[in-house]
Design a protein around this motif. Sequence first.
Motif, PDB file in Angstrom:
ATOM      1  N   HIS A 171       0.833  -1.205   0.000  1.00 58.32           N
ATOM      2  CA  HIS A 171       0.000   0.000   0.000  1.00 58.32           C
ATOM      3  C   HIS A 171       0.867   1.254   0.000  1.00 58.32           C
ATOM      4  O   HIS A 171       1.921   1.278   0.626  1.00 58.32           O
ATOM      5  N   LEU A 172       0.377   2.286  -0.664  1.00 57.88           N
ATOM      6  CA  LEU A 172       0.991   3.594  -0.544  1.00 57.88           C
ATOM      7  C   LEU A 172       0.686   4.132   0.846  1.00 57.88           C
ATOM      8  O   LEU A 172      -0.321   3.773   1.441  1.00 57.88           O
ATOM      9  N   GLY A 173       1.535   4.963   1.366  1.00 58.54           N
ATOM     10  CA  GLY A 173       1.214   5.616   2.631  1.00 58.54           C
ATOM     11  C   GLY A 173       2.258   5.417   3.699  1.00 58.54           C
ATOM     12  O   GLY A 173       3.300   4.797   3.483  1.00 58.54           O
ATOM     13  N   PRO A 174       1.971   5.948   4.877  1.00 59.44           N
ATOM     14  CA  PRO A 174       2.971   5.992   5.950  1.00 59.44           C
ATOM     15  C   PRO A 174       3.391   4.623   6.470  1.00 59.44           C
ATOM     16  O   PRO A 174       4.495   4.467   6.977  1.00 59.44           O
TER      17      PRO A 174
ATOM     18  N   TRP B 286      11.183   2.892  -3.424  1.00 61.54           N
ATOM     19  CA  TRP B 286      10.496   1.627  -3.179  1.00 61.54           C
ATOM     20  C   TRP B 286      11.472   0.502  -3.488  1.00 61.54           C
ATOM     21  O   TRP B 286      12.187   0.555  -4.487  1.00 61.54           O
ATOM     22  N   PRO B 287      11.511  -0.548  -2.663  1.00 55.21           N
ATOM     23  CA  PRO B 287      12.434  -1.650  -2.931  1.00 55.21           C
ATOM     24  C   PRO B 287      12.002  -2.516  -4.106  1.00 55.21           C
ATOM     25  O   PRO B 287      12.784  -3.305  -4.621  1.00 55.21           O
ATOM     26  N   GLU B 288      10.786  -2.382  -4.529  1.00 48.30           N
ATOM     27  CA  GLU B 288      10.280  -3.040  -5.738  1.00 48.30           C
ATOM     28  C   GLU B 288       9.289  -2.074  -6.365  1.00 48.30           C
ATOM     29  O   GLU B 288       9.209  -0.928  -5.957  1.00 48.30           O
ATOM     30  N   THR B 289       8.550  -2.512  -7.325  1.00 49.66           N
ATOM     31  CA  THR B 289       7.588  -1.629  -7.975  1.00 49.66           C
ATOM     32  C   THR B 289       6.589  -1.096  -6.952  1.00 49.66           C
ATOM     33  O   THR B 289       6.057  -1.859  -6.139  1.00 49.66           O
ATOM     34  N   ALA B 290       6.354   0.200  -7.004  1.00 49.18           N
ATOM     35  CA  ALA B 290       5.409   0.825  -6.075  1.00 49.18           C
ATOM     36  C   ALA B 290       4.000   0.310  -6.345  1.00 49.18           C
ATOM     37  O   ALA B 290       3.637   0.042  -7.487  1.00 49.18           O
ATOM     38  N   PRO B 291       3.192   0.164  -5.297  1.00 45.23           N
ATOM     39  CA  PRO B 291       1.801  -0.245  -5.512  1.00 45.23           C
ATOM     40  C   PRO B 291       1.043   0.838  -6.275  1.00 45.23           C
ATOM     41  O   PRO B 291       1.418   2.011  -6.263  1.00 45.23           O
TER      42      PRO B 291
END
Length: 165
Positions: A120-123, A145-150
């Motif tokens: 998830h994006l976010g804190p 992001w350590p992989e593709t961002a959600p």
Amino acid sequence: MSVIIWITEGTWPACVDAAREHTAGREDLVLLHVTDDTVAEAAHGAFAGLLGRGHRERDPGTRLEGLSRAAVDDLFAEAERRLGRPARRLDLRGRAEQRVVRAAEGADLLVCARDGDHRHLGPRSLGPATRFVVDHAPCPILLVWPETAPGLGSLPPPPPAHPQP
């Protein structure tokens, strides 16, 4: 320009790739790793308190420290290979968040990765140590992001609108 690349066991490739991609080749690159010694210290203490009086050669804490040093050396070597250019190594011990913030003093950029919930994006995509570093770093931060961002579909819905009286 001084760029610090905070490498951790789980997210280092993304940090190294971002540093390679976003620096021009003239920067002073520093690979930073912080080892938390609490496990080895606990092993030393348990051995000394329960088992090891007079037998230091059998202390498992010493073996753990050696394994930790070897793992960090391997991590630095892999990161340097992936980076493809020279970088200084900075191997620190202690609480990661404190050591990273202090190491970043005077740097032009700190590269670090999200280490929390990657769905998830976010804190919550930041673990406690990384959240501390993001909140306290004395320099600009490149947060990757350590992989593709959600996708944006992972955003929470907006709060309900309150009716006007």
